[in-house]
Scaffold this active site. Structure first.
Site, PDB file in Angstrom:
ATOM      1  N   SER A 141      -0.588  -9.538   0.040  1.00 36.23           N
ATOM      2  CA  SER A 141      -1.273  -9.771  -1.169  1.00 36.23           C
ATOM      3  C   SER A 141      -1.847 -11.370  -1.370  1.00 36.23           C
ATOM      4  O   SER A 141      -2.231 -12.096  -0.698  1.00 36.23           O
ATOM      5  CB  SER A 141      -0.835  -9.035  -2.335  1.00 36.23           C
TER       6      SER A 141
ATOM      7  N   ASP B  25      -3.561  -2.677  -0.155  1.00 33.21           N
ATOM      8  CA  ASP B  25      -2.449  -3.752  -0.320  1.00 33.21           C
ATOM      9  C   ASP B  25      -1.263  -3.538   0.445  1.00 33.21           C
ATOM     10  O   ASP B  25      -0.635  -2.444   0.329  1.00 33.21           O
ATOM     11  CB  ASP B  25      -2.295  -3.809  -1.981  1.00 33.21           C
TER      12      ASP B  25
END
Length: 345
Positions: free
Chosen positions: A50, A202
């Site tokens: 991320s 993610d």
């Protein structure tokens, strides 16, 4: 800072593991800037998820193309660019938010509206054209063809396969802006990123970040984790947003905690002589974090890329890295400085 002769004699090779956490990644920027300023440190590899993937990608391209000076400049350009994007957004901290001093957006009507809409509509409905200014920003800072051709440092960026739940690790030869965006794709905010017919969210859902790529590659035994998601919080969450944020934090920390338990188990076996230390690598784990400070910041602060907030996080990161080097530089290459049982068990 040591002179150049001393730096050559005492240079320490480390690998970095960079957690995700939205705007809190500016803390990691500060840590990296301080590490890059110390010519006694050599970064051998980086894994990121991320926001950690964004930092890792910018850092690796800069180091490979021009060394620490270029890497520091590119990180500065990336985070200044993020602040410039945020300045054009309707979601801004109010004077009350600034006075609170923890980076939250709890008094921002625009943030409350956006938060409510994200619970009622998917990103496919709210953003059908799938626009993401961060993709354009990372593509403007990083030279991806140059990065794919680089040899060192090694880079690992992680995402979660939506359909089968497996962790995908993108390496140098696979790196594109889409790979970075896949690692940072929060499903309530962005459409799943499609790469070669697979769809990704993610990477934090499967590894924030995963440590195993740094172990499997061999090389230096020292892994420095820059931790953004607090393991401990001061009180039980009681409102809906705080509860959801804690659920996400627990989810994003769970895989890291499992890996830390396994590393502790293997290390204990090596130390007791039950595993051959010549055939099994003893891993040294180090952490730099701001757990107490970041635990006070709510979920909304992860979406606050206001320049003043990012600068405060950067400054905190520099200070924590400076303190780590002052206390633990001599431990690098020799021993872990993180008590795994106390921190992760």
């Amino acid at each position: 800072m040591p002179d150049s002769n001393q730096a050559v004699q005492t240079r320490k090779r480390i690998k970095l593991a960079l957690q995700g956490g939205g705007s809190h990644g500016a803390f990691t920027w500060g840590v990296l800037d301080r590490l890059l300023a110390d010519d006694r440190i050599e970064i051998e590899a980086v894994v990121g998820t991320s926001a950690g993937a964004m930092n890792a990608t910018v850092l690796t391209d800069g180091l490979g193309a021009g060394g620490p000076a270029l890497a520091r400049d590119m990180l500065r350009r990336f985070w200044n660019g993020a602040a410039a994007l945020a300045a054009r957004s309707p979601i801004q901290p109010t004077p009350f938010d600034r006075a609170a001093g923890h980076g939250g957006l709890e008094y921002s009507p625009a943030w409350h509206a956006a938060d409510l809409l994200s619970r009622m509509f998917s990103p496919y409905e709210l953003n059908p054209r799938n626009q993401n200014p961060l993709r354009d920003l990372i593509a403007s800072v990083v030279d991806f063809p140059r990065l794919r051709a680089a040899v060192t440092p090694r880079l690992f960026v992680c995402a979660t396969n939506v359909l089968n739940g497996r962790l995908k690790v993108f390496e140098h030869a696979e790196m594109t802006p889409e790979a970075v965006m896949a690692s940072a794709c929060l499903p309530m905010l962005f459409q799943a990123v499609e790469i070669d017919g697979e769809h990704y969210w993610d990477g934090g859902y499967c590894g924030n970040p995963p440590i195993f790529p740094l172990i499997y590659m061999g090389g230096a035994p020292d892994i420095l984790i820059v931790q953004l998601n607090p393991i401990n919080i001061p009180e039980v969450p009681r409102d809906a947003r705080a509860i959801l944020d804690r659920v996400n934090t627990l989810s994003f920390n769970s895989s890291l905690m499992r890996e830390m338990r396994m590393i502790k188990f293997m290390t204990d076996l090596i130390d007791r002589g039950e595993l051959d230390g010549s055939r099994h690598t003893r891993v040294n784990i180090h952490t730099i974090s701001a757990e107490e400070e970041l635990a006070r910041s709510g979920a909304s602060s992860k979406l606050n890329a206001d320049a003043a907030f990012l600068k405060a996080l950067y400054t905190l990161g520099v200070a924590r890295a400076d303190a780590f080097l002052a206390e633990h530089f001599d431990d690098l290459g020799a021993r872990s400085t993180t008590d795994l049982a106390a921190k992760f068990f």
